[in-house]
Scaffold this motif. Structure first.
Motif, short mmCIF file in Angstrom:
data_model
loop_
_atom_site.label_atom_id
_atom_site.label_comp_id
_atom_site.label_asym_id
_atom_site.label_seq_id
_atom_site.Cartn_x
_atom_site.Cartn_y
_atom_site.Cartn_z
N VAL A 63 49.88 -11.29 0.38
CA VAL A 63 48.47 -11.59 0.12
C VAL A 63 47.85 -10.50 -0.75
N ALA A 64 48.11 -9.23 -0.40
CA ALA A 64 47.55 -8.11 -1.16
C ALA A 64 48.07 -8.10 -2.60
N LEU A 65 49.35 -8.38 -2.79
CA LEU A 65 49.94 -8.35 -4.13
C LEU A 65 49.46 -9.50 -4.98
N GLU A 66 49.31 -10.68 -4.39
CA GLU A 66 48.84 -11.83 -5.16
C GLU A 66 47.41 -11.64 -5.66
N ALA A 67 46.61 -10.91 -4.89
CA ALA A 67 45.22 -10.67 -5.28
C ALA A 67 45.12 -9.65 -6.41
N ALA A 68 46.18 -8.87 -6.64
CA ALA A 68 46.17 -7.85 -7.67
C ALA A 68 46.45 -8.48 -9.03
N GLY A 69 46.08 -7.77 -10.08
CA GLY A 69 46.27 -8.28 -11.43
C GLY A 69 47.65 -7.99 -11.98
N ASP A 70 47.74 -6.96 -12.79
CA ASP A 70 49.00 -6.64 -13.45
C ASP A 70 49.96 -5.89 -12.53
N ASP A 71 51.09 -5.50 -13.06
CA ASP A 71 52.14 -4.86 -12.26
C ASP A 71 51.67 -3.55 -11.63
N LEU A 72 50.97 -2.73 -12.40
CA LEU A 72 50.48 -1.46 -11.85
C LEU A 72 49.44 -1.70 -10.75
N ALA A 73 48.60 -2.70 -10.93
CA ALA A 73 47.62 -3.05 -9.89
C ALA A 73 48.32 -3.53 -8.63
N ARG A 74 49.45 -4.23 -8.79
CA ARG A 74 50.23 -4.66 -7.62
C ARG A 74 50.76 -3.44 -6.87
N LEU A 75 51.27 -2.45 -7.60
CA LEU A 75 51.74 -1.23 -6.93
C LEU A 75 50.58 -0.55 -6.19
N ASP A 76 49.43 -0.42 -6.88
CA ASP A 76 48.27 0.23 -6.25
C ASP A 76 47.85 -0.49 -4.98
N ALA A 77 47.80 -1.82 -5.04
CA ALA A 77 47.40 -2.61 -3.87
C ALA A 77 48.41 -2.44 -2.73
N GLY A 78 49.69 -2.46 -3.08
CA GLY A 78 50.73 -2.28 -2.07
C GLY A 78 50.71 -0.89 -1.48
N PHE A 79 50.48 0.12 -2.31
CA PHE A 79 50.39 1.50 -1.81
C PHE A 79 49.23 1.62 -0.83
N ALA A 80 48.12 0.96 -1.12
CA ALA A 80 46.96 1.02 -0.21
C ALA A 80 47.30 0.42 1.15
N VAL A 81 48.01 -0.71 1.15
CA VAL A 81 48.44 -1.33 2.41
C VAL A 81 49.36 -0.38 3.16
N LEU A 82 50.33 0.19 2.48
CA LEU A 82 51.29 1.07 3.14
C LEU A 82 50.65 2.37 3.61
N ASP A 83 49.70 2.90 2.85
CA ASP A 83 48.97 4.09 3.31
C ASP A 83 48.26 3.79 4.63
N ARG A 84 47.66 2.62 4.70
CA ARG A 84 46.94 2.24 5.93
C ARG A 84 47.91 2.04 7.10
N VAL A 85 49.01 1.36 6.85
CA VAL A 85 50.00 1.14 7.90
C VAL A 85 50.56 2.49 8.38
N ALA A 86 50.89 3.38 7.43
CA ALA A 86 51.42 4.68 7.81
C ALA A 86 50.41 5.49 8.61
N GLY A 87 49.14 5.39 8.24
CA GLY A 87 48.10 6.07 8.99
C GLY A 87 48.00 5.56 10.42
N GLN A 88 48.12 4.25 10.57
CA GLN A 88 48.09 3.67 11.92
C GLN A 88 49.32 4.07 12.72
N MET A 89 50.48 4.15 12.06
CA MET A 89 51.70 4.57 12.74
C MET A 89 51.56 6.02 13.18
N GLU A 90 51.02 6.85 12.31
CA GLU A 90 50.82 8.27 12.63
C GLU A 90 49.88 8.44 13.82
N ALA A 91 48.86 7.58 13.90
CA ALA A 91 47.89 7.66 14.99
C ALA A 91 48.40 6.97 16.27
#
Length: 165
Positions: free
Chosen positions: A134-162
């Protein structure tokens, strides 16, 4: 260790990495092997995903790229869960000098998804593959897809850390 600047490039799936590979070049989820800096599990390697390959080669990647001011990371166009996660893990490793908390658990989940072995036990919000799609489909170009995916993973990692996830 000075954090490396990562420069992302995108190629069509199935492209082969050049031989020899430039000293600052890393290929992720594409490239057809041939060098330790080509993390492409599609060629029958022991790993089930590029994300798992990052974990398996983390010490080698730190030795090879850790002191460089910039690293050119090539992945395939329209990066998917595996490509995004592998690039994110590389980013964490080369920018922080270590993999994030829960990296092995994330890589295992990505491998299950990439191999079609994941089970859907729970609500849709807890399905990393679905959330990422869902996050990747909402993104535009390839770099935006990476940025959107990194944001999801940053959030997941933060929740795992907590200890939340």
């Amino acid at each position: 260790m000075t954090p490396a600047v990562l420069q992302f490039e995108f190629v069509a799936p199935g492209n082969s990495a050049p031989v020899p590979l430039a000293p600052d070049a890393l290929w992720v989820d594409v490239g057809n092997g041939g060098d330790d800096a080509v993390l492409d599990h599609h060629q029958g390697g022991a790993a089930d995903s590029a994300a798992a390959m990052v974990l398996g080669r983390a010490p080698l990647l730190l030795r090879r790229f850790g002191g460089l001011p910039a690293v050119r990371v090539t992945t395939h166009r329209r990066p998917d869960l595996d490509a995004v996660t592998a690039c994110w893990l590389v980013s964490c490793l080369l920018r922080r000098g270590a993999l994030p908390c829960g990296a092995a658990q994330l890589a295992a989940e990505v491998s299950r998804h990439d191999q079609g072995r994941e089970g859907h036990h729970g609500d849709a919000a807890s399905d990393l593959g679905l959330v990422m799609a869902v996050a990747l489909e909402a993104a535009g170009d390839d770099l935006a897809r990476l940025d959107a995916g990194f944001a999801v993973l940053d959030r997941v990692a933060g929740q795992m850390e907590a200890g939340v996830a």
